[in-house]
Design a protein around this motif. Structure first.
Motif, PDB file in Angstrom:
ATOM      1  N   ASP A 159     -10.292  -8.403  50.741  1.00  0.00           N
ATOM      2  CA  ASP A 159     -10.961  -7.339  49.932  1.00  0.00           C
ATOM      3  C   ASP A 159     -12.383  -6.944  51.175  1.00  0.00           C
ATOM      4  OD1 ASP A 159      -9.903  -7.213  47.021  1.00  0.00           O
ATOM      5  OD2 ASP A 159      -9.660  -9.179  47.835  1.00  0.00           O
ATOM      6  N   ASP A 162     -15.835  -5.806  45.682  1.00  0.00           N
ATOM      7  CA  ASP A 162     -14.824  -6.337  46.936  1.00  0.00           C
ATOM      8  C   ASP A 162     -15.376  -7.359  47.779  1.00  0.00           C
ATOM      9  OD1 ASP A 162     -12.455  -4.958  46.784  1.00  0.00           O
ATOM     10  OD2 ASP A 162     -13.094  -3.127  47.884  1.00  0.00           O
ATOM     11  N   THR A 185      -7.282  -3.131  41.948  1.00  0.00           N
ATOM     12  CA  THR A 185      -7.535  -1.888  42.298  1.00  0.00           C
ATOM     13  C   THR A 185      -6.413  -0.990  42.345  1.00  0.00           C
ATOM     14  OG1 THR A 185      -8.385  -2.107  44.380  1.00  0.00           O
ATOM     15  CG2 THR A 185     -10.013  -2.223  42.705  1.00  0.00           C
ATOM     16  N   ASP A 234      -9.886  -8.071  43.033  1.00  0.00           N
ATOM     17  CA  ASP A 234      -9.897  -7.029  42.235  1.00  0.00           C
ATOM     18  C   ASP A 234      -8.760  -6.024  42.143  1.00  0.00           C
ATOM     19  OD1 ASP A 234     -10.923  -6.184  44.748  1.00  0.00           O
ATOM     20  OD2 ASP A 234     -12.200  -4.653  43.958  1.00  0.00           O
TER      21      ASP A 234
HETATM   22 MG    MG Z   1     -10.532  -5.097  46.450  1.00  0.00          MG
END
Ligand code: MG
Length: 342
Positions: A45, A87, A228, A226
C-alpha cells in the motif's frame, strides 16, 4: 495481448497487474526499493524507507479520477485525502503530511473547486495532517474531464508496527472491518443513471487510522489492506499470491448490505470485486483475532467479522466456501468493472 491501453488496464485487477509486471517493472525492477526498505519490489500500500534505527517513513501516491466527482458519502477531494491517508495507515503508519496536485479543465466552476477544497481541508483537519505543498494546472476544455486530483502522503512507523504484506502467515485469520462493496456500488449506481437521492446506500469513504491504531495495541496483527480498486477479491488474491499460500473465505461470514447484493445481482457484477474506501482486510494471528474483532466493534466498526483464514495449500489460490457448502475459486477481478471508481 494488447496493442494499446484499455480502461481495464486501470481497473486495479488482472490487467493492471499485467501492465505493472510487463511495463513498469520491466524498466524499474532494478531501481525499485531503497536498501533496508520496500518499494515496487513488494507492491504494497505504501513504500517503506528506513530513516533510522527501527524507524521507517511510509510514502504513497495516487491519482483520483472518480466520476461523478460528487457522490453520496464524499467527493473527489475527501476521497483523495482519505484514500492516501489510508494507504499509510494500513501499513501501520501515522500519516503526517500530504502534497497534492490538481489538474483542472478550463471552464470548471470555481464554486465546485471551492467545495472540493473545503472537503479536502475538513479531512486534513480531522486527521491532523498538513498539506505541505502541491501544484495547480489547467488544461483546455475537452482535454481533461473536469479535474484530476493527485495526492501523495507520508507517514512514519516503528519496526514493530510495520505491516507489510509478506508478514501474512499460514494459520492467520482474516478479518474485514465492515460491509464490503459500498463505494463501488455507489459509483456504479450513479454511472448507471441512478440519482444520488434514490440510492439506498452510500460510499463507505472514511479514514482507517483509528481502527488500525486500536488493533496495533492488541498485537498479533500482520497486515492490513484497504480494499480499494479490485475490492475484496483483489485483496485476498494479493495476500495469497505474495506469500505462496492458500486463502479460504466463507461467503456467509462476509458482511455485505442486502441493498448492495440486490443491486450488484441486478447488474451482474461480482460484489467481491467492488471497491471500498473505508474498509480493511486484516491478517492476524489466531490467538489475537477475537480481541482484534472486539476492539474494532468497540471503536466504530460494529460489523467487523472473521471471514476466513490463511492455509498451506495450492500457492496463490483463494477459495470461497459458498452458502450452499461448495467451494469455488475467487479469481482476481478482470475487465472494466467500474471505470473511474476512485
Ligand atoms: Mg491500498
Amino acid at each position: 495481448m494488447f496493442e494499446s491501453i484499455t480502461l481495464a488496464h486501470g481497473g486495479g485487477g488482472r490487467e493492471t497487474s499485467w501492465i505493472i509486471e510487463n511495463f513498469i517493472l520491466k524498466h524499474f525492477k532494478d531501481y525499485s526499493s531503497i536498501r533496508g526498505g520496500y518499494g515496487l519490489d513488494l507492491l504494497d500500500d505504501s513504500a517503506v524507507i528506513p530513516i533510522g534505527r527501527d524507524e521507517y517513513m511510509l510514502f504513497t501516491i495516487d491519482s483520483y479520477t472518480v466520476n461523478p466527482i460528487f457522490f453520496p458519502g464524499g467527493d473527489i477531494g475527501s476521497l483523495a485525502i482519505i484514500g492516501s491517508i489510508n494507504d499509510v495507515a494500513v501499513m501501520g503508519g501515522e500519516p503526517k503530511a500530504i502534497v497534492s496536485s490538481l489538474v483542472v479543465e478550463e471552464g470548471f466552476p470555481l464554486r465546485e473547486l471551492d467545495k472540493i477544497l473545503y472537503s479536502m481541508r475538513e479531512a486534513i483537519k480531522r486527521e491532523n495532517v498538513a498539506l505541505i505543498g502541491g501544484d495547480f494546472k489547467v488544461m483546455s476544455k475537452g482535454q481533461i474531464d473536469k479535474l484530476v486530483v493527485t495526492t501523495a502522503c507520508i507517514g512514519f512507523t516503528k519496526k514493530e508496527d510495520l505491516l507489510v504484506i509478506k508478514k501474512v502467515r499460514e494459520g492467520d485469520k482474516l478479518v474485514v472491518t465492515g460491509p464490503i462493496g459500498l463505494h463501488g456500488a455507489t459509483i456504479l449506481a450513479l454511472q448507471s443513471g441512478v440519482k444520488p437521492e434514490e440510492l439506498p446506500f452510500k460510499s463507505d469513504l472514511s479514514p482507517l487510522t483509528k481502527a488500525i491504531k486500536s488493533i496495533l495495541r492488541v498485537g498479533g496483527v500482520h497486515k492490513a489492506r484497504d480494499l480499494t480498486r479490485g475490492g475484496l477479491s483483489m485483496g485476498l488474491n494479493d495476500f495469497a499470491r505474495s506469500n505462496g499460500l492458500t486463502v479460504v473465505v466463507y461467503e456467509d461470514k462476509i458482511p455485505v448490505d442486502r441493498e448492495v447484493i440486490e443491486f450488484t445481482e441486478m447488474l451482474g457484477v461480482n460484489v467481491y470485486d467492488l471497491a471500498c474506501e473505508g474498509t480493511a482486510l486484516i491478517s492476524v494471528e489466531e490467538d489475537s483475532v477475537e480481541e482484534v474483532v472486539s476492539v474494532l466493534r468497540e471503536n466504530g466498526y460494529p460489523r467487523a467479522s472473521i471471514i476466513g483464514e490463511v492455509r498451506r495449500g495450492k500457492p496463490g489460490y483463494v477459495l470461497l466456501k459458498t452458502r450452499t457448502g461448495g467451494f469455488r475459486i475467487l479469481e482476481p477481478p478482470s475487465g472494466e468493472i467500474v471505470p473511474r471508481i476512485c
